[in-house]
Design a protein around this motif. Structure first.
Motif, PDB file in Angstrom:
ATOM      1  N   SER A 164       9.296  13.350   4.217  1.00 30.52           N
ATOM      2  CA  SER A 164       9.374  13.461   5.667  1.00 30.52           C
ATOM      3  C   SER A 164      10.771  13.775   6.184  1.00 30.52           C
ATOM      4  N   GLY A 165      11.791  13.659   5.336  1.00 25.08           N
ATOM      5  CA  GLY A 165      13.124  14.030   5.801  1.00 25.08           C
ATOM      6  C   GLY A 165      13.426  15.504   5.635  1.00 25.08           C
ATOM      7  N   VAL A 166      12.659  16.195   4.832  1.00 21.32           N
ATOM      8  CA  VAL A 166      13.057  17.533   4.416  1.00 21.32           C
ATOM      9  C   VAL A 166      12.660  18.625   5.403  1.00 21.32           C
ATOM     10  N   GLU A 167      11.487  18.459   6.040  1.00 19.61           N
ATOM     11  CA  GLU A 167      10.996  19.519   6.917  1.00 19.61           C
ATOM     12  C   GLU A 167      11.523  19.396   8.328  1.00 19.61           C
ATOM     13  N   GLU A 168      12.228  18.309   8.611  1.00 18.95           N
ATOM     14  CA  GLU A 168      12.641  18.002   9.962  1.00 18.95           C
ATOM     15  C   GLU A 168      13.504  19.078  10.629  1.00 18.95           C
ATOM     16  N   SER A 169      13.561  19.001  11.976  1.00 19.70           N
ATOM     17  CA  SER A 169      14.451  19.875  12.727  1.00 19.70           C
ATOM     18  C   SER A 169      15.844  19.815  12.122  1.00 19.70           C
ATOM     19  N   PHE A 170      16.533  20.960  12.101  1.00 20.17           N
ATOM     20  CA  PHE A 170      17.922  21.122  11.635  1.00 20.17           C
ATOM     21  C   PHE A 170      18.066  21.186  10.126  1.00 20.17           C
ATOM     22  N   GLU A 171      17.101  20.624   9.370  1.00 17.35           N
ATOM     23  CA  GLU A 171      17.275  20.603   7.920  1.00 17.35           C
ATOM     24  C   GLU A 171      17.295  22.017   7.359  1.00 17.35           C
ATOM     25  N   SER A 172      16.545  22.921   8.004  1.00 23.37           N
ATOM     26  CA  SER A 172      16.531  24.299   7.522  1.00 23.37           C
ATOM     27  C   SER A 172      17.327  25.188   8.463  1.00 23.37           C
TER      28      SER A 172
END
Ligand code: SAH
Length: 242
Positions: A164-172
């Motif tokens: 759940s931390g990976v797809e979050e806003s800003f991560e990409s």
């Protein structure tokens, strides 16, 4: 090893505050992280325990004294632990910086009050000024809580689903796609058909398109950086830790 946070403040009673509840509070009770709020006033040397004085050159308000704050800083500094000071003059906090801090042994955060710190403090010590946004708070404590909340949720074992931390806003470098849940129809509005199709490739494509559209429309600054980064790295892949 547990993530150790130290906060230098004139209001230690503001901690852990909201970080004592929910995800962060549970993680603290489990020993995943710890928080030490240190009273900067304890490092004053005069009878009145003063930490501030009038601004050189005149003007409104008071300024936190370099000598007193440096004594507090020196008392809590630990090798390899970044020291940050909350300041609207600092670099804006980013998810990337949060992730780097969370990957380390801990953090020391200085909370300003009044007009802020004597500038010589930043020249004499390795302290990174950080801002949580282009608006003025009455003190750095809320900023410290924001920074710690952002770090703690990334610590191993804190978030439920590992992904759940990976797809979050800003991560990409983009805002996240929008979310929907039941009921399928609410006030005459339905959930986008594709999300109910069970077609994972189509769902994935829809989410990517929405993340891109929303970022372009709502955050042209992020979009420009994202497009720029893609041009620089032809693969377009920016892999974060974990
Ligand atoms: N006179 C200063 C503002 C002082 S506000 C200026 O105009 O730059 C008092 C304290 O609140 C600051 O020292 C800082 O620790 C904290 N603070 C205020 N706004 C902040 C922000 N956007 N980000 C981080 N800390 C902030």
């Amino acid at each position: 090893m547990s993530f150790a946070a130290t906060v230098l403040t004139l209001y230690p009673e503001m901690f852990p505050g909201p970080l004592g509840t929910s995800l962060a509070g549970r993680a603290m009770a489990q020993g995943i992280w710890s928080l030490d709020a240190v009273q900067m006033r304890d490092f004053a040397t005069d009878r009145h325990r003063s930490v501030d004085d009038t601004p050189a050159g005149g003007g409104a308000g008071m300024v936190l004294r370099a000598d007193v704050i440096a004594r507090a800083v020196d008392a809590v500094a630990r090798p390899g632990v970044p020291m940050l000071a909350m300041s609207p003059r600092g670099s804006p906090l980013t998810q990337e910086r949060v992730r780097a801090i969370a990957a380390g042994p801990g953090v020391v955060i200085l909370c300003g009050r009044f007009e802020g710190f004597d500038e010589r403090l930043f020249e004499a010590r390795d302290i990174e000024p950080v801002s949580i946004g282009d608006y003025i708070l009455s003190g750095g404590e809320m900023g410290a809580l924001v920074l710690l909340d952002a770090c703690v949720r990334l610590l191993p074992g804190v978030m439920g689903a590992a992904s759940s931390g990976v797809e979050e806003s800003f991560e990409s470098g983009l805002l996240e796609y929008p979310h929907y849940t039941r009921p399928v129809e609410w006030e005459g509005r339905t959930i986008p058909e594709v999300l109910r199709s069970g077609d994972h490739a189509a769902i994935s494509a829809w989410r990517k398109a929405r993340a891109e559209d929303d970022t372009r429309l709502r955050r042209p600054d992020l979009w420009e950086r994202h497009v720029g980064a893609r041009v620089k790295s032809p693969s377009g892949a920016r892999q974060d830790r974990d």
